[in-house]
Design an enzyme around this catalytic site. Structure first.
Site, PDB file in Angstrom:
ATOM      1  N   GLY A   1       0.834  -1.189   0.000  1.00  0.00           N
ATOM      2  CA  GLY A   1       0.000   0.000   0.000  1.00  0.00           C
ATOM      3  C   GLY A   1       0.872   1.244   0.000  1.00  0.00           C
ATOM      4  O   GLY A   1       0.381   2.363   0.115  1.00  0.00           O
TER       5      GLY A   1
ATOM      6  N   SER B   1      11.808 -11.417  -5.251  1.00  0.00           N
ATOM      7  CA  SER B   1      12.113 -10.154  -4.587  1.00  0.00           C
ATOM      8  C   SER B   1      11.825 -10.373  -3.110  1.00  0.00           C
ATOM      9  O   SER B   1      10.977 -11.186  -2.765  1.00  0.00           O
ATOM     10  CB  SER B   1      11.217  -9.066  -5.172  1.00  0.00           C
ATOM     11  OG  SER B   1      11.316  -7.898  -4.407  1.00  0.00           O
TER      12      SER B   1
ATOM     13  N   GLY C   1      15.984   2.738   2.617  1.00  0.00           N
ATOM     14  CA  GLY C   1      14.576   2.493   2.940  1.00  0.00           C
ATOM     15  C   GLY C   1      13.922   3.657   3.658  1.00  0.00           C
ATOM     16  O   GLY C   1      14.592   4.512   4.244  1.00  0.00           O
TER      17      GLY C   1
ATOM     18  N   GLY D   1      10.192   3.035   4.767  1.00  0.00           N
ATOM     19  CA  GLY D   1       8.910   2.580   5.301  1.00  0.00           C
ATOM     20  C   GLY D   1       8.786   2.696   6.806  1.00  0.00           C
ATOM     21  O   GLY D   1       7.773   3.149   7.324  1.00  0.00           O
ATOM     22  N   GLU D   2       9.802   2.303   7.526  1.00  0.00           N
ATOM     23  CA  GLU D   2       9.697   2.245   8.980  1.00  0.00           C
ATOM     24  C   GLU D   2      10.202   3.479   9.728  1.00  0.00           C
ATOM     25  O   GLU D   2       9.648   3.836  10.774  1.00  0.00           O
ATOM     26  CB  GLU D   2      10.407   0.974   9.486  1.00  0.00           C
ATOM     27  CG  GLU D   2       9.600  -0.266   9.175  1.00  0.00           C
ATOM     28  CD  GLU D   2      10.445  -1.518   9.086  1.00  0.00           C
ATOM     29  OE1 GLU D   2      11.367  -1.530   8.240  1.00  0.00           O
ATOM     30  OE2 GLU D   2      10.208  -2.469   9.836  1.00  0.00           O
TER      31      GLU D   2
END
Lengths: 766, 335
Positions: free
Chosen positions: A497, A532, A726, A728-729
């Site tokens: 998402g 992946s 990254g 996301g977190e």
């Protein structure tokens, strides 16, 4: 693409080191540095599939309805520890429309997490699976559940850490093993903390607590399974299609090529859908037994009881520093309760060891099993709770020494990852502090905490972000050029998402001189994609995007070669621009990509991309700083977040639109964790008291403050060929620390426990 | 969830056909925002569910100067919030209704249903041992997670009454019209709510074969000041940790009349006579306001995790009084 075999070590979830063999490209294109001119990457781009999502046409797993499909619901244990003495399903069987009943009596013998069965006679938490019923619709299935008669033998249980570690405590696993995971704490040590504290001229000690936080994904955990002969197809709400594929192959002893896992759209995962859940196995079994497609679904209550949560933490922190602000020692004794069959552990220590420069560090993390549902990774596992305590303690010590909290952090800055002595590829945390303090106007903060006038007091605080998110191999991409100069990109990643399709298409379009719409991205299918990694650990973009670029560069090479022969020149004389290839010396002389592609017809150019290995001798981490301004109503105890500034070093940002979405989401989750979310356990009965959105308080629209976002690291060229890390977190990591420090700055009282609810604030204000 | 018969009568007369003097057989569905969750959680197991949604004219709002306001029990909270005359004359009620639930819940939830809303106590809702539920047990919250629970009431149940509108309406002196098959009566809200009793799954005097048809609120004089303030744990969709509705009539120099009702502190809307007594006959100043705050918590008995409610109520009373004493129209929301 020429390749080589290497041994790769990746840092996943910031603390686990995983070593694997990998086939990686022999050569990758030179990294996009900070000065590279890009047309699409880095520009705000609307989300691919956004229309489908907002118009309701996107198909989530819940939306999959196959012909002949039956729906399965689960009966769960009402008791925290019990043995099934008998189970009578005869009444349920008689109900019209019931098609299959799965209990421990007829379930396949599958061992779960080493010490349980898929359906066990021994039930280890209130919410543990007792039986599954598939029926023509979910209502019949639910009614049938109430017709099952189970005779339970209730057993002694423990639901608190204190009770669980008593010598005579009931054994949660039920197999003789104790309630402390691995039998002992997980300890990290460098230097000598006793020596460090002896050198300290100021010491702060305190115990901080955080609550269990539930993922609360909009989309419940659900699966659809269908067998066609010996071939299994599963639509699963998962963050890791290849993980589910290999688990199913292993559990059901079927070859991997006979298992296909599909995940197209997902209504949130946040780590709670990283690992395979039992519902996927239930669907698979019942589909095999009935010959019909089966969908398993949960109620919201079941989501709260059984699908995971961020473990709580009790962190005994001690920090020591010299008068000039140099940290001399950090120690942490932390424990958290992780339920049964945990998929996450208590590991708050990870950030204590790395965020600030300190020669003497000792951290101890103890994961304690209790009769509760399994803990699962929750967005940046352990780091938000660790950072809350560490950064709260940092502020308290800064005040003791009489140094500005931000200066104190900068004073103890490190460019070396202290756990392995490697330099970071890049670290822009200082720039994050600078940019953030400018945007929040740090100088406005109360020089003396609590000195504001009136009953509503404002304060400003900061929290640091330290996280992994290196990405790494294996991750593969195939790009096919179509005869009309559009392209199809195949990859085995999945979109939680976050907008994965968009950044894949943008990167390919950038290299190929195409529009984002010219690229169709095929992901979320083990059959059409190439491997992946699972979408966890802020891993997707930094693993996949460099491979997309490598694949696109290979396609571009092919296009230039064909154009060169059409223009009767050499490829190196040509340049690919938007939609066309030009002769560098005579720019008027060009050929459109459509012409090139048309000349080829179905003679396809196929580009292969593989993620290169990470550089040796470096640590790759993401960083950031979050600033919060709060207003505390000293008469009601209400804390309102006025503004959050979030500044990130995640390397190159591919799509600022979806990147900002990630940051906003992380901040909102962080506000929930800071101010209102907590899972409440009834100690007497061992059951969860608030398994609903009515009583588990997620932030609502009016809890959401003004949010300002900045990204400060243009490119991390050492990390990979695109220069990204990254994201996301990281956005959840520093929020609670920033808010807690802002509350302290506002009222001059330290709240040691999350969430900071009115009762705690009023109690401190006295 | 059990199977039940769903009935949608066209008139009140037809409705009474299905009402039964035995508790637990028939349930009235007004908006359904509370009833359906109770059924789904197996907290009640109706034989009949009787919807009022097809009965005409149960959602009318009328106002007559000198007579006051009449609100049909089926009036949606959202309609009430948007009604111009209620906005003008009964701002405390609007503040209370607007603070209830979410827009979706207010679009479905009715004023009658809101008065009869069952407690949101997590133990009651979770099917634990509970005086209010069919297991008729002992209060699990008494020594459990009780930071949301009551500090007044001194009964065997420590749930708090969930209705915000009840707090405002009671302070405004409202009464309810109760109709049964052969009976009709009007009861002041202050006499309507009852402390929880064993074997009586209801927090009011309503009999099982009766229903509320209308709520009437007396007319308000021009100099009346009123306010409703609710303290919640977070954003929207949250019940009151504590709330207060205050109606005062100031004379030229002093308070002539005061009506003070607290919410979130007792199993029923909690009239604070001690605050009224402290305030009447005084001009409200910081000393009186502080005194009133102290008076508000007289007799409070906090539980293990809700001692903070003592300070909260004290502060809320003091702050609200000071706010209301401001020479404004008293319609400002302060929390």
């Amino acid at each position: 693409m020429e390749k080589k075999i290497v041994k790769v070590t990746n840092s996943f979830e910031a603390n686990n080191q995983i070593e694997m063999m990998a086939e990686v490209p022999l050569q990758v294109p030179p990294a996009w540095d900070k000065d590279v001119q890009l047309n699409i990457v880095g520009k705000k781009t609307p989300r691919v599939g956004g229309y489908e999502i907002v118009s309701g046409t996107a198909q989530y797993t819940t939306d999959i309805f196959l012909p002949n499909m039956i729906i399965a619901r689960t009966l769960r244990s009402p008791y925290p520890m019990a043995r099934i003495k008998s189970i009578d399903t005869s009444k349920a069987k008689e109900l019209k429309g019931v098609r299959y009943i799965l209990t421990h009596e007829n379930a396949p013998d599958i061992t779960w997490q080493g010490y349980g069965k898929l359906l066990d006679k021994l039930l280890r938490y209130a919410g543990d699976e007792v039986a599954v019923i598939a029926a023509e619709n979910e209502y019949i299935a639910e009614e049938a559940l109430s017709l099952i008669k189970v005779e339970y033998e209730q057993l002694p249980f423990v639901v608190t850490a204190q009770d669980a570690i008593k010598p005579d405590a009931p054994k949660v696993r039920g197999d003789g093993e104790g309630n402390i995971m691995y039998g002992k704490p997980s300890v990290y040590e460098r230097g000598n903390v006793e020596k460090g504290f002896a050198e300290a001229q100021a010491i702060f000690e305190g115990t901080f607590r955080t609550s269990a936080i539930v993922h609360c994904t909009t989309e419940i955990h659900n699966s659809v399974a269908q067998w066609g002969g010996d071939k299994l197809t599963v639509w699963d709400s998962t963050q890791h299609i290849y993980g589910v594929q290999s688990d199913l192959a292993k559990f059901f002893k079927i070859p991997i090529n006979k298992v296909r896992v599909i995940k197209q759209y997902m209504g949130g995962g946040f780590g709670g859908k990283y690992y395979t859940h039992k519902n996927t196995l239930f669907a698979t079994i019942i589909a095999r037994e009935t010959g019909r497609p089966v969908k398993t679904i949960n109620s919201r209550k079941e989501e709260f009881l059984s699908t995971g949560y961020r473990p709580n933490s009790v962190q005994k922190v001690k920090l020591g520093a010299k008068k000039d602000g140099t940290l001399t020692a950090i120690s942490l004794d932390n424990h958290g309760t992780v339920g049964v069959f945990p998929m996450d552990v208590a590991a708050a220590g990870a950030c204590y060891a790395s965020v600030y420069k300190c020669p003497h560090v000792k951290t101890s993390d103890t994961s304690i099993l209790i009769n509760a549902g399994p803990a699962h990774p929750h967005r940046a596992p352990n780091h938000p709770q660790g950072t809350f305590a560490l950064d709260s303690a940092m502020d308290m010590l800064a005040e003791k020494i009489g140094i500005d909290p931000l200066q104190f952090r900068i004073k103890n800055y490190t460019d070396i990852e202290q756990t392995n002595n490697l330099p970071y590829t890049t670290k822009f945390l200082k720039e994050c502090y600078e940019e953030g303090s400018k945007r929040i106007d740090w100088e406005r903060r109360n020089k003396k905490p609590g000195s504001g006038k009136g009953t509503k007091k404002r304060g400003i605080g900061v929290g640091s972000i330290y996280w992994g998110g290196s990405g790494g191999p294996p991750a593969y991409v195939i790009i096919k050029m179509n005869p009309d100069a559009t392209a199809t990109l195949l990859c085995g990643t999945q979109d939680l998402g976050t907008g994965t399709r968009t950044i894949l298409a943008m990167t390919a379009a950038e290299v190929l001189g195409l529009h984002v719409n010219d690229i169709t991205v095929v992901i979320g299918d083990t059959e059409s994609g190439v491997y992946s990694p699972g979408s966890g650990g802020s891993y997707t973009a930094p693993s996949v995007i460099p491979a997309v670029r490598t694949a696109a560069v290979e396609v571009k090479k092919g296009l230039l070669e064909i154009a060169a022969s059409l223009l009767q020149t050499q490829p190196e004389n040509l340049e690919l621009q938007s939609g066309k290839i030009i002769l560098k010396s005579i720019p008027e002389k060009s050929i459109t990509l459509k012409e090139v592609a048309a000349k080829m017809g179905n003679n396809m150019i196929i580009g292969h991309g593989a993620r290169e290995e990470n550089p040796s001798g470096y640590a790759i981490n993401t960083f950031g700083a979050q600033f919060a301004e709060v207003e505390v109503d000293t008469k009601t105890g209400n804390v309102k977040v006025i503004k959050v500034v979030s500044v990130h070093d995640s390397g190159r940002i591919i799509n600022p639109t979806t990147a900002e979405n990630q940051v906003i989401g992380g901040i909102i989750q962080g506000i929930g964790m800071s101010l209102s979310e907590q899972q409440l356990m009834d100690i007497k009965t061992g059951t969860i008291l608030n398994p609903s959105f009515g009583e588990y308080h997620l932030p609502t629209v009016d809890s959401i403050p003004e949010i300002e976002i900045a990204f400060v690291n243009p490119s991390d060229v050492k990390a990979n060929n695109v220069g990204l890390k990254g994201l996301g977190e990281p956005p959840i990591v520093g929020v609670s620390a920033a808010i807690a420090n802002a509350v302290y700055n506002a009222i001059g009282k330290r709240i040691y426990e999350l969430p900071i609810t009115p009762d705690k604030v009023l109690k401190e204000l006295g | 969830m059990n199977r039940f018969t769903y009935i949608r009568p066209k008139s009140l007369e037809d409705t009474f056909e299905y009402l039964n003097p035995t508790w637990g057989e028939t349930y009235i569905l007004a908006g359904g925002t509370d009833l359906l969750p109770l059924i789904k959680a197996d907290l009640i197991s109706p034989k009949y569910v009787v919807s009022l949604q097809s009965i005409p004219e149960m959602d009318t709002i009328t106002y007559l100067p000198g007579k006051g306001l009449r609100i049909g029990m089926q009036t949606k909270l959202s309609a009430l919030v948007e009604n111009p005359i209620i906005k003008e004359k009964y701002s405390a009620l609007v503040q209370a209704a607007a603070s209830t639930g979410t827009p979706q819940l207010r679009n479905m939830g009715t004023i009658g249903g809101n008065l009869l809303h069952r407690p949101k106590c997590i133990y009651f809702r979770g099917g634990f041992d509970c005086l209010l539920s069919h297991n008729n047990g002992n209060c699990s919250a008494a020594d459990g997670q009780n930071y949301q629970h009551c500090i007044f009431g001194d009964c065997q149940c420590c749930a708090v009454h969930p209705s915000d509108t009840a707090v405002a309406l009671q302070a405004l002196g409202a009464s309810v019209s109760i109709v049964g098959r052969k009976s009709q009566r009007t009861v002041a809200l202050k006499d309507f709510f009852t402390l929880p009793q064993r074997n009586r799954p209801q927090e009011n005097i309503l009999n099982a074969d009766e229903l509320i048809t209308e709520i009437s609120v007396p007319d308000i004089s021009a100099k009346t000041k009123q306010i409703f303030v609710k303290v919640k744990e977070h954003g929207s969709w949250d019940s009151a940790l504590a709330s207060i509705a205050m109606v005062i009539v100031p004379d030229t120099t002093m308070i002539e009349y005061a009506s003070v009702v607290l919410g979130g502190v007792a199993p029923i809307p909690w009239r604070s006579e001690s605050v009224e007594f402290t305030v009447i006959g005084t001009d409200i100043n910081p000393i009186i306001a502080t005194k009133a705050g102290d008076a508000a918590i007289e007799g409070a008995k906090p539980l293990r995790y809700n001692t903070y409610k003592i300070d909260l109520v004290k502060n809320l009373v003091t702050q609200t009084l000071l706010e209301l004493a401001q020479p404004t129209d008293g319609k400002t929301v302060i929390a």
